[in-house]
Design a protein around this motif. Structure first.
Motif, PDB file in Angstrom:
ATOM      1  N   ASP A   1       0.587  -1.176  -0.504  1.00  0.00           N
ATOM      2  CA  ASP A   1       0.043   0.180   0.131  1.00  0.00           C
ATOM      3  C   ASP A   1       0.726   1.609   0.382  1.00  0.00           C
ATOM      4  OD1 ASP A   1       1.069  -0.714   2.494  1.00  0.00           O
ATOM      5  OD2 ASP A   1      -1.016   0.028   3.572  1.00  0.00           O
TER       6      ASP A   1
ATOM      7  N   MET B   1      -5.945  -0.836  -3.255  1.00  0.00           N
ATOM      8  CA  MET B   1      -7.420  -1.360  -3.137  1.00  0.00           C
ATOM      9  C   MET B   1      -6.899  -3.077  -2.843  1.00  0.00           C
ATOM     10  SD  MET B   1      -9.063  -0.770  -7.121  1.00  0.00           S
ATOM     11  CE  MET B   1      -7.157  -0.211  -8.193  1.00  0.00           C
ATOM     12  N   ASP B   2      -7.984  -3.761  -1.926  1.00  0.00           N
ATOM     13  CA  ASP B   2      -7.528  -4.467  -1.626  1.00  0.00           C
ATOM     14  C   ASP B   2      -7.002  -5.758  -2.284  1.00  0.00           C
ATOM     15  OD1 ASP B   2      -7.476  -3.904   0.963  1.00  0.00           O
ATOM     16  OD2 ASP B   2      -9.801  -4.513   1.226  1.00  0.00           O
ATOM     17  N   TRP B   3      -7.473  -5.823  -3.252  1.00  0.00           N
ATOM     18  CA  TRP B   3      -7.306  -6.837  -4.561  1.00  0.00           C
ATOM     19  C   TRP B   3      -5.996  -6.521  -5.213  1.00  0.00           C
ATOM     20  CZ3 TRP B   3      -6.527  -6.137  -9.843  1.00  0.00           C
ATOM     21  CH2 TRP B   3      -6.704  -5.078  -9.954  1.00  0.00           C
ATOM     22  N   ALA B   4      -5.600  -5.700  -5.690  1.00  0.00           N
ATOM     23  CA  ALA B   4      -4.728  -4.905  -5.933  1.00  0.00           C
ATOM     24  C   ALA B   4      -3.214  -5.162  -5.255  1.00  0.00           C
ATOM     25  CB  ALA B   4      -4.633  -3.821  -6.311  1.00  0.00           C
TER      26      ALA B   4
ATOM     27  N   SER C   1      -3.650  -7.784  -2.760  1.00  0.00           N
ATOM     28  CA  SER C   1      -3.275  -9.179  -2.844  1.00  0.00           C
ATOM     29  C   SER C   1      -2.385  -9.658  -3.554  1.00  0.00           C
ATOM     30  CB  SER C   1      -4.066  -9.713  -2.847  1.00  0.00           C
ATOM     31  OG  SER C   1      -4.564  -9.324  -1.397  1.00  0.00           O
ATOM     32  N   ILE C   2      -2.600  -9.168  -4.779  1.00  0.00           N
ATOM     33  CA  ILE C   2      -1.634  -9.481  -6.314  1.00  0.00           C
ATOM     34  C   ILE C   2      -0.579  -8.309  -6.413  1.00  0.00           C
ATOM     35  CG2 ILE C   2      -1.270  -9.172  -8.469  1.00  0.00           C
ATOM     36  CD1 ILE C   2      -4.628  -8.603  -8.796  1.00  0.00           C
TER      37      ILE C   2
ATOM     38  N   ARG D   1       1.447  -8.829  -3.333  1.00  0.00           N
ATOM     39  CA  ARG D   1       2.686  -9.835  -2.592  1.00  0.00           C
ATOM     40  C   ARG D   1       2.447 -10.198  -2.910  1.00  0.00           C
ATOM     41  NH1 ARG D   1      -1.809  -7.536   1.168  1.00  0.00           N
ATOM     42  NH2 ARG D   1      -0.456  -5.936   3.306  1.00  0.00           N
TER      43      ARG D   1
END
Length: 128
Positions: free
Chosen positions: A32, A43-46, A48-49, A51
């Motif tokens: 972030d 964005m949360d999904w981004a 995760s990607i 990571r």
């Protein structure tokens, strides 16, 4: 007859250890903050990607570390082949993100870093 490892390949692996390791840790631990610094939305999904990409970079960094300590071509060949493929595809993927995906211009830095590793690893592969 044992093929020799090209001179300078160990240094290239070592530089890759540092660069991929730093980027990997940043993307894994603080994606972030990296996104905010480079102008991407958080964005949360981004994240995760990011990571997952960070974990991948750390894995590649470790494989480069192991390869950099080797003296046998047969023991590093597959690592070098993987680095060639990864860095070429990564260069095109990063460039696509900047040109068509709306990534900020600062991501050209990522493109150039990936391209430099693509050239270096490919040259060393064909030299051997």
């Amino acid at each position: 007859m044992e093929r020799k490892i090209p001179s300078g390949l160990g240094t290239t692996f070592l530089v890759h250890v540092i660069v991929a390791g730093v980027f990997g840790l940043v993307l894994l631990l603080i994606p972030d903050m990296y996104a905010r610094l480079t102008g991407l939305p958080v964005m949360d999904w981004a994240m995760s990607i990011a990571r997952m990409l960070g974990a991948t970079q750390i894995g590649l960094s470790v494989s480069s570390w192991l390869a950099c300590k080797e003296t046998s071509w047969d023991r590093i060949k597959i690592v070098l082949q993987m680095q060639v493929v990864w860095s070429i595809i990564g260069t095109f993927a990063a460039a696509y993100g900047v040109i068509f995906g709306g990534f900020p211009a600062v991501y050209w830095t990522d493109v150039f870093i990936m391209a430099a590793f693509a050239v270096a690893f490919t040259v060393f592969y064909y030299r051997a």
